[in-house]
Design an enzyme around this catalytic site. Structure first.
Site, short mmCIF file in Angstrom:
data_model
loop_
_atom_site.label_atom_id
_atom_site.label_comp_id
_atom_site.label_asym_id
_atom_site.label_seq_id
_atom_site.Cartn_x
_atom_site.Cartn_y
_atom_site.Cartn_z
N CYS A 1 20.91 80.21 54.11
CA CYS A 1 20.75 78.99 53.32
C CYS A 1 22.02 78.13 53.38
O CYS A 1 22.36 77.62 54.44
CB CYS A 1 20.36 79.35 51.88
SG CYS A 1 19.57 77.98 51.01
N LEU A 2 22.75 77.95 52.28
CA LEU A 2 24.00 77.20 52.33
C LEU A 2 24.94 77.81 53.36
O LEU A 2 25.68 77.10 54.06
CB LEU A 2 24.67 77.18 50.95
CG LEU A 2 26.01 76.46 50.85
CD1 LEU A 2 25.86 74.97 51.09
CD2 LEU A 2 26.67 76.71 49.49
N GLN B 1 24.26 76.52 56.82
CA GLN B 1 24.69 75.12 56.91
C GLN B 1 26.20 75.02 57.12
O GLN B 1 26.68 74.20 57.91
CB GLN B 1 24.26 74.37 55.64
CG GLN B 1 22.76 74.28 55.46
CD GLN B 1 22.37 73.90 54.04
OE1 GLN B 1 23.20 73.44 53.25
NE2 GLN B 1 21.10 74.10 53.70
N ASN C 1 14.76 77.90 49.35
CA ASN C 1 15.32 77.10 48.28
C ASN C 1 16.51 76.32 48.83
O ASN C 1 17.64 76.79 48.79
CB ASN C 1 15.76 77.98 47.10
CG ASN C 1 16.50 77.18 46.04
OD1 ASN C 1 16.41 75.95 46.01
ND2 ASN C 1 17.23 77.85 45.18
N GLY D 1 17.95 72.01 49.76
CA GLY D 1 17.73 70.57 49.79
C GLY D 1 18.46 69.89 50.92
O GLY D 1 18.40 68.66 51.04
N HIS E 1 15.19 82.64 52.91
CA HIS E 1 15.72 83.76 52.13
C HIS E 1 14.99 85.05 52.48
O HIS E 1 13.93 85.34 51.91
CB HIS E 1 15.58 83.49 50.62
CG HIS E 1 16.62 82.55 50.09
ND1 HIS E 1 17.73 83.00 49.39
CD2 HIS E 1 16.73 81.21 50.16
CE1 HIS E 1 18.46 81.95 49.05
NE2 HIS E 1 17.88 80.86 49.50
N GLU F 1 15.71 88.05 51.68
CA GLU F 1 15.74 89.07 50.62
C GLU F 1 14.52 88.98 49.70
O GLU F 1 14.25 89.88 48.92
CB GLU F 1 17.03 88.95 49.81
CG GLU F 1 17.06 87.87 48.75
CD GLU F 1 17.24 86.47 49.31
OE1 GLU F 1 17.15 85.50 48.54
OE2 GLU F 1 17.46 86.33 50.54
#
Length: 354
Positions: free
Chosen positions: A245-246, A249, A287, A289, A329, A331
């Protein structure tokens, strides 16, 4: 108590407020999950956001301590269509209202959440205010102007270094707002895990004789973390680096790519992702944006996964360095277990470099 959700574009919804009655402002986003509201409430990636659930009935199985993904709820506010006031589950320890009151979270019910979702989908993510007061437009704008989420990672990251597990492979985690089940996933794979605050410098990390570094999920815009990106530019040449996720990025930015904000993001546990190597499609929990801009990829980076719905990048790997990550994700809290095999890929990358 009667209240309103007021959006940045001036549209307002009336409903009934519950939880901790106190005006709250944040970025309004929607999640399409049919279950897992407790995991959503306690996911640090939602820090600074007011989350609207598209599934109409929330709270039917209550709240329990074990399913939390962090030490407390991290959302700024909560929006639902209908609240179940008599939860029925043998694991239930609190009802939703009691839990939100205990943790100072403002919520509103009775909102037409499907209408709200369509507004966000068409206009894009925007700020919102949940209030019980009759506030003038000028004061509403002051709420919006005063809201910023640039320091979100600093608010949710670990405050000190800690180590758990006794596995044969030592994984260092840079914590930008990690979910508990990500840590558990590495422990299940037989890893020793050391969790570091987000802004730990590379020279400090190298003292721990790590087999690899993992970059966690977290809230906000990755470009708000320039010092982390500079650390990673050094770190990716020192040891294997993976991320979710982050985390992915930040890997992309450290490798010279660019990220951009999505119109309304991906939030839910029903997103199809295709592995470009195997051709297999799995249903994933997501999750985020922000996304990696495909046109900014360098020739040293290959795309490993894509989102079936909109074609956005869901995974990358460096062609020469032991560096990879995924946007979704694996997990799976909440969500399906299809994609948790990615932790095997992470651990094998650490093993290979060792």
């Amino acid at each position: 108590m009667k209240g309103r959700l007021i959006l940045e574009n001036g549209i307002a919804f009336e409903g009934n407020c519950f939880g901790k009655i106190s005006d709250t402002v944040g970025e309004v986003v929607f999640n399409t999950g049919m279950t897992g509201y407790q995991e959503i409430l306690t996911d640090p990636s939602y820090y600074g956001q007011i989350v609207s659930m598209t599934y109409p009935l929330i709270g039917n199985y209550g709240i329990n301590i074990d399913d939390s993904q962090s030490d407390s709820p991290k959302v700024r506010g909560f929006i639902i269509r209908e609240r179940c006031q008599e939860p029925n589950n043998f694991r239930c320890e609190f009802d939703l209202d009691m839990y939100l009151k205990k943790n100072n979270i403002m919520a509103i019910e009775g909102i037409d959440t499907r209408h709200l979702t369509k507004l966000i989908r068409n206009a894009g993510t925007m700020k919102g205010l949940i209030t019980t007061a009759d506030i003038e437009n000028e004061d509403i704008n002051k709420y919006f102007d005063g809201f910023s989420n640039k320091t979100a990672v600093a608010e949710v990251t670990a405050k000190k270094i800690s180590t758990i597990g006794e596995g044969s492979h030592h994984v260092g985690i840079l914590d930008f707002g990690i979910k508990n089940n990500i840590v558990n996933s590495f422990l299940y794979k037989g890893c020793k895990v050391t969790i570091f605050p987000a802004f730990t410098r590379t020279d400090e990390l190298l003292k721990y004789n790590l087999d690899g570094i993992f970059l966690s999920n977290g809230p906000g815009d990755p470009t708000d973390l320039p010092e982390v990106i500079e650390n990673l530019k050094v770190l990716i040449h020192k040891m294997p680096v993976t991320g979710i996720c982050l985390g992915v990025q930040l890997i992309a930015l450290a490798l010279g790519c660019e990220t951009t904000k999505m119109k309304f993001g991906h939030r839910g546990c029903n997103h199809p992702v295709k592995d470009l190597k195997t051709g297999k499609v799995t249903i994933t929990s997501q999750n985020h944006g922000y996304m990696i801009k495909e046109e900014s990829l360098t020739e040293d980076i290959e795309v490993t996964h894509i989102n079936i719905n909109d074609g956005t990048i869901e995974g990358i790997r460096h062609k020469h360095l032991p560096v990879m990550g995924v946007q979704y994700h694996p997990e799976a809290c909440p969500g399906p277990h299809d994609s948790n095999i990615i932790f095997d890929d992470f651990v094998n990358l650490y093993k290979g470099a060792k």
